[in-house]
Design a protein around this motif. Structure first.
Motif, PDB file in Angstrom:
ATOM      1  N   ASN A 165      22.578  14.297  27.667  1.00 56.20           N
ATOM      2  CA  ASN A 165      21.214  14.471  27.168  1.00 56.20           C
ATOM      3  C   ASN A 165      20.314  13.304  27.562  1.00 56.20           C
ATOM      4  N   ALA A 166      20.897  12.123  27.693  1.00 57.50           N
ATOM      5  CA  ALA A 166      20.113  10.939  28.044  1.00 57.50           C
ATOM      6  C   ALA A 166      19.839  10.852  29.547  1.00 57.50           C
ATOM      7  N   ALA A 167      20.643  11.548  30.348  1.00 63.26           N
ATOM      8  CA  ALA A 167      20.549  11.426  31.797  1.00 63.26           C
ATOM      9  C   ALA A 167      19.460  12.330  32.389  1.00 63.26           C
ATOM     10  N   ASP A 168      19.052  12.000  33.609  1.00 63.27           N
ATOM     11  CA  ASP A 168      18.099  12.822  34.347  1.00 63.27           C
ATOM     12  C   ASP A 168      18.800  13.925  35.123  1.00 63.27           C
ATOM     13  N   MET A 169      20.049  13.667  35.512  1.00 59.17           N
ATOM     14  CA  MET A 169      20.829  14.658  36.247  1.00 59.17           C
ATOM     15  C   MET A 169      22.282  14.563  35.834  1.00 59.17           C
ATOM     16  N   ILE A 170      23.006  15.649  36.022  1.00 62.08           N
ATOM     17  CA  ILE A 170      24.423  15.712  35.641  1.00 62.08           C
ATOM     18  C   ILE A 170      25.256  15.988  36.879  1.00 62.08           C
ATOM     19  N   LEU A 171      26.248  15.145  37.113  1.00 58.07           N
ATOM     20  CA  LEU A 171      27.127  15.272  38.270  1.00 58.07           C
ATOM     21  C   LEU A 171      28.299  16.180  37.896  1.00 58.07           C
ATOM     22  N   THR A 172      28.315  17.387  38.419  1.00 55.37           N
ATOM     23  CA  THR A 172      29.281  18.386  37.950  1.00 55.37           C
ATOM     24  C   THR A 172      30.719  18.083  38.357  1.00 55.37           C
ATOM     25  N   ASP A 173      30.910  17.328  39.443  1.00 59.07           N
ATOM     26  CA  ASP A 173      32.285  17.063  39.889  1.00 59.07           C
ATOM     27  C   ASP A 173      32.753  15.634  39.605  1.00 59.07           C
ATOM     28  N   ASP A 174      31.913  14.829  38.924  1.00 58.46           N
ATOM     29  CA  ASP A 174      32.271  13.447  38.559  1.00 58.46           C
ATOM     30  C   ASP A 174      32.670  12.607  39.774  1.00 58.46           C
ATOM     31  N   ASN A 175      32.102  12.890  40.918  1.00 61.70           N
ATOM     32  CA  ASN A 175      32.487  12.209  42.159  1.00 61.70           C
ATOM     33  C   ASN A 175      31.311  11.389  42.674  1.00 61.70           C
ATOM     34  N   PHE A 176      31.533  10.069  42.799  1.00 56.83           N
ATOM     35  CA  PHE A 176      30.465   9.187  43.277  1.00 56.83           C
ATOM     36  C   PHE A 176      29.980   9.577  44.672  1.00 56.83           C
ATOM     37  N   ALA A 177      30.883  10.077  45.497  1.00 57.60           N
ATOM     38  CA  ALA A 177      30.512  10.453  46.861  1.00 57.60           C
ATOM     39  C   ALA A 177      29.463  11.561  46.875  1.00 57.60           C
ATOM     40  N   THR A 178      29.451  12.388  45.823  1.00 58.42           N
ATOM     41  CA  THR A 178      28.465  13.458  45.736  1.00 58.42           C
ATOM     42  C   THR A 178      27.056  12.893  45.582  1.00 58.42           C
ATOM     43  N   ILE A 179      26.943  11.761  44.884  1.00 55.57           N
ATOM     44  CA  ILE A 179      25.638  11.118  44.726  1.00 55.57           C
ATOM     45  C   ILE A 179      25.118  10.672  46.087  1.00 55.57           C
ATOM     46  N   VAL A 180      26.013  10.127  46.904  1.00 57.38           N
ATOM     47  CA  VAL A 180      25.617   9.679  48.237  1.00 57.38           C
ATOM     48  C   VAL A 180      25.170  10.870  49.088  1.00 57.38           C
ATOM     49  N   SER A 181      25.883  11.990  48.972  1.00 55.43           N
ATOM     50  CA  SER A 181      25.485  13.203  49.694  1.00 55.43           C
ATOM     51  C   SER A 181      24.110  13.686  49.235  1.00 55.43           C
ATOM     52  N   ALA A 182      23.846  13.552  47.926  1.00 55.56           N
ATOM     53  CA  ALA A 182      22.544  13.952  47.391  1.00 55.56           C
ATOM     54  C   ALA A 182      21.434  13.062  47.929  1.00 55.56           C
ATOM     55  N   ILE A 183      21.713  11.773  48.075  1.00 55.74           N
ATOM     56  CA  ILE A 183      20.729  10.843  48.650  1.00 55.74           C
ATOM     57  C   ILE A 183      20.419  11.237  50.085  1.00 55.74           C
ATOM     58  N   GLN A 184      21.468  11.567  50.841  1.00 52.79           N
ATOM     59  CA  GLN A 184      21.270  11.988  52.225  1.00 52.79           C
ATOM     60  C   GLN A 184      20.425  13.260  52.303  1.00 52.79           C
ATOM     61  N   GLU A 185      20.724  14.206  51.423  1.00 53.15           N
ATOM     62  CA  GLU A 185      19.954  15.455  51.396  1.00 53.15           C
ATOM     63  C   GLU A 185      18.499  15.182  51.016  1.00 53.15           C
ATOM     64  N   GLY A 186      18.308  14.304  50.041  1.00 52.07           N
ATOM     65  CA  GLY A 186      16.956  13.968  49.615  1.00 52.07           C
ATOM     66  C   GLY A 186      16.155  13.296  50.707  1.00 52.07           C
ATOM     67  N   ARG A 187      16.811  12.420  51.452  1.00 52.27           N
ATOM     68  CA  ARG A 187      16.118  11.764  52.571  1.00 52.27           C
ATOM     69  C   ARG A 187      15.710  12.780  53.636  1.00 52.27           C
ATOM     70  N   GLY A 188      16.599  13.745  53.888  1.00 51.75           N
ATOM     71  CA  GLY A 188      16.274  14.783  54.863  1.00 51.75           C
ATOM     72  C   GLY A 188      15.084  15.619  54.435  1.00 51.75           C
ATOM     73  N   ILE A 189      15.038  15.975  53.143  1.00 52.41           N
ATOM     74  CA  ILE A 189      13.917  16.766  52.620  1.00 52.41           C
ATOM     75  C   ILE A 189      12.615  15.976  52.727  1.00 52.41           C
ATOM     76  N   TYR A 190      12.671  14.696  52.356  1.00 51.63           N
ATOM     77  CA  TYR A 190      11.472  13.846  52.438  1.00 51.63           C
ATOM     78  C   TYR A 190      10.963  13.771  53.878  1.00 51.63           C
ATOM     79  N   GLN A 191      11.876  13.557  54.816  1.00 52.25           N
ATOM     80  CA  GLN A 191      11.477  13.460  56.223  1.00 52.25           C
ATOM     81  C   GLN A 191      10.864  14.770  56.710  1.00 52.25           C
ATOM     82  N   ASN A 192      11.418  15.906  56.278  1.00 46.59           N
ATOM     83  CA  ASN A 192      10.891  17.204  56.722  1.00 46.59           C
ATOM     84  C   ASN A 192       9.498  17.462  56.154  1.00 46.59           C
ATOM     85  N   ILE A 193       9.282  17.073  54.901  1.00 53.02           N
ATOM     86  CA  ILE A 193       7.936  17.199  54.325  1.00 53.02           C
ATOM     87  C   ILE A 193       6.952  16.350  55.116  1.00 53.02           C
TER      88      ILE A 193
END
Length: 400
Positions: A165-193
């Motif tokens: 409830n306190a967090a902004d997002m919930i990591l469904t697989d509890d895997n730190f590597a997923t956060i890094v993948s999300a950062i990569q995806e976010g950077r790609g979206i930003y660049q495309n915009i």
């Protein structure tokens, strides 16, 4: 044992026929049996994720309740704690003033034996240094820090409801590597915009300058309203949409993070947009003058010829220019066909443009005339100029 990244428990016993009152009495005169070392080995992908973070300018920090020796051993195995880094305990942290912590916070990579209050102090100290802070956690004691961080990320599997409830997002697989993948995806979206905005603004500036320059030169309008409407609805829209699904650059995680204070139009982007708009506008105006003043290719109606050439060059040059937007690298290096949707948008728009000009019912609606082979060659040559100019610009930029 702690240096081998083990969590250590001491085991002891006491023989008694009665249970003494009070914990102190119960835990006195124990017979030491030995130590138990337990380990929760880090996931293999976590090591690679930490390496990618550091390469991307993101600093991973470990905040834990473990003993400092154990914490440093685990952090060293993951690559978080290196020779030049420092580690600190909660007790030492409590003895530091806010000013001391704010000044030294960047030198610490491991925080051990910390309390919820310490976690909030750490987050706020990092923020005061201008960092964007992401905090991960799963327990009730992590909730205040998750709330204070710029991005609170709770564990979806092992996390408590309070943390979620306190967090902004919930990591469904509890895997730190997923956060890094999300950062990569976010950077790609930003660049495309950014690419789509760059393309649309430079194209629209080209349209405005074509009309404005003609007025200053005392020429008739090179483009009619219906032609400008076509360019904005068809020629601009499909390539911009395809740029929005451009695959992220392979080296995108080698770029440093973008500061929140840095706008989207920083690093000379405004100059590029204006320059490219001037280039597109001048090519469209050149085509108009060649048709209107010099009757290039021959026509009884030079004004309509000029407008047809200008309309064709403006549309096609923007389609070619959209290839420039795909990457800061040469289009020939990343591969023309690496985004098949973009290629299809180019083909569809080119066919539609040819149909409008060559098919008489549409030509009457858009006030254009069919072009002969000589005139089409001129249109293609002028329209291809943005590719040549921007490729030269990329070559210069990439050598520095």
């Amino acid at each position: 044992m702690a240096k081998r990244a083990l969590r250590v428990l001491a085991v002891a016993y006491k023989e008694t026929s009665t249970v003494p009152k009070g914990t102190a009495l119960t835990e006195s005169a124990l017979v030491y049996t030995g130590l138990i070392g337990m380990i929760d080995p880090p996931r293999e992908e976590a090591k690679e994720a930490v390496h990618i973070c550091k390469r991307a300018g993101i600093k991973p920090v470990m905040i834990t309740g473990d003993h400092i020796t154990t914490a440093c051993a685990i952090a060293k195995e993951l690559g978080i704690y290196e020779n030049h880094d420092k580690a600190i305990t909660g007790t030492e942290l409590s003895a530091m003033t806010e000013e001391q912590l704010n000044n030294d916070i960047d030198s610490y990579s491991v925080f051990a034996r910390v309390t919820p209050e310490h976690k909030v102090r750490i987050v706020k100290a990092l923020q005061k240094k201008g960092n964007v802070v992401a905090m991960t956690g799963d327990g009730v004691n992590d909730a205040p820090a998750l709330k204070a961080a710029d991005i609170g990320c709770a564990m979806g599997q092992s996390g408590t409801d309070v943390a979620k409830n306190a967090a902004d997002m919930i990591l469904t697989d509890d895997n730190f590597a997923t956060i890094v993948s999300a950062i990569q995806e976010g950077r790609g979206i930003y660049q495309n915009i950014k690419k789509a905005i760059h393309f649309l603004l430079s194209s629209n500036i080209g349209e405005i300058l074509t009309i404005f320059a003609a007025i200053l030169l005392g020429l008739p309008s090179p483009l009619l309203a219906v032609q400008l409407l076509w360019v904005n609805l068809v020629t601009d829209s499909l390539p911009a949409i395809s740029l929005g699904v451009e695959p992220a650059d392979r080296d995108i995680m080698k770029d440093k993070p973008i500061s929140p204070q840095t706008g989207m139009f920083a690093n000379g982007l405004v100059f590029k947009i204006v320059f490219e708009g001037l280039l597109i506008g001048s090519l469209a105006l050149t085509a108009f003058i060649l048709g209107y003043r010099y009757n290039f290719g021959g026509s009884s109606d030079t004004l309509t010829l000029g407008r047809t050439l200008s309309f064709a060059v403006l549309s096609l040059s923007q389609l070619f220019h959209s290839f420039n937007m795909r990457s800061n690298k040469s289009i020939f290096k990343i591969g023309i066909f690496s985004n098949i949707k973009h290629v299809l948008s180019f083909i569809v728009c080119s066919i539609l443009l040819s149909t409008v000009i060559m098919f008489e019912p549409f030509a009457d609606i858009f006030k254009v005339i069919p072009l002969n082979m000589k005139q089409w060659i001129l249109v293609v040559i002028l329209s291809f100029v943005p590719i040549i100019v921007v490729e030269m610009q990329k070559g210069v930029n990439n050598t520095h």
